[in-house]
Write an enzyme that holds these catalytic residues in place. Sequence first.
Site, PDB file in Angstrom:
ATOM      1  N   LEU A  18      22.545  75.464  58.860  1.00 58.64           N
ATOM      2  CA  LEU A  18      22.381  74.584  57.701  1.00 58.64           C
ATOM      3  C   LEU A  18      22.654  75.322  56.396  1.00 58.64           C
ATOM      4  CD1 LEU A  18      19.058  72.786  58.762  1.00 58.64           C
ATOM      5  CD2 LEU A  18      21.421  72.113  59.273  1.00 58.64           C
ATOM      6  N   VAL A  59      12.366  87.079  54.163  1.00 56.78           N
ATOM      7  CA  VAL A  59      11.566  86.293  53.230  1.00 56.78           C
ATOM      8  C   VAL A  59      10.070  86.556  53.355  1.00 56.78           C
ATOM      9  CG1 VAL A  59      13.295  84.475  53.001  1.00 56.78           C
ATOM     10  CG2 VAL A  59      11.497  84.265  54.751  1.00 56.78           C
ATOM     11  N   TYR A 166       4.963  75.762  64.545  1.00 56.94           N
ATOM     12  CA  TYR A 166       6.161  75.278  63.857  1.00 56.94           C
ATOM     13  C   TYR A 166       5.852  74.026  63.051  1.00 56.94           C
ATOM     14  CZ  TYR A 166      11.009  73.769  63.213  1.00 56.94           C
ATOM     15  OH  TYR A 166      12.207  73.378  62.670  1.00 56.94           O
TER      16      TYR A 166
END
Length: 260
Positions: A18, A59, A166
């Site tokens: 993506l 991150v 998740y």
Amino acid sequence: MKLDSSISAVITGGASGLGEATARALAAQGVKIAIFDLNEAKGEALAKELGGVFCKVNVTSEEDVDAGFAKARAAIGQERILVNCAGTGNAIKTASRDKATGEIKHFPLDSFNFIIQINLVGTFRCIAKSAAGMMSLDPLPCGDRGAIVNTASVAGEDGQIGQAAYSASKAGVIGMTLPIARDLSNDGIRVNTILPGIFNTPLLAAAPEAVKAALGAQVPHPKRLGNPDEYAHLALTMITNSYFNGEDVRLDGAIRMAPR
């Protein structure tokens, strides 16, 4: 926000899937691109192809993120666009019984925290640091100083068996979208989130074609996996439409996930 060569963008997880599709779509509009990713080979190659800059960034690391933004801004200027695509998942039941031995196990908390740190905390870390930089910019004619697009998942609303971590991480991204948009509203920074359904990304790359076809058949219409370009199209709409703010939008072909 009008997209052209005066605009810079940072895409986390931008080396594939993506993120790559979004980087390509933005670059096609003339936007200067910085790719944050851990995959140096793919990231460097894509950045070179697009005339952008690659920053090796985890991150979950404050130091990595700070260094990534510093490198990106030195190369392409202060970003007005941030697209958060960095993320991962796992599939572990909250508690389960081994069918062969009868042994009972629970979800390892380190594994749960790992997903939260990447998908939720990592996303927020990048938002906060990018927004602080955007606040230093003058507003554009439309009133925007910047636009942020996050990636959640339909699992944030209808998670399946084994997706507790998740789903929690993605629900957190959904839940923080509106308050962050409100936090940043007076400074002209918009925040929106996309909830993709089942997309044909590297996470599914190793799956047999029969498995992909079966997954696609679960989608009401169109009966197929989503294409990364379709995610990128929505991301660009969220960026360019200055009245698009504080929204969480499913992009899923009308699927509602079954328990398994």
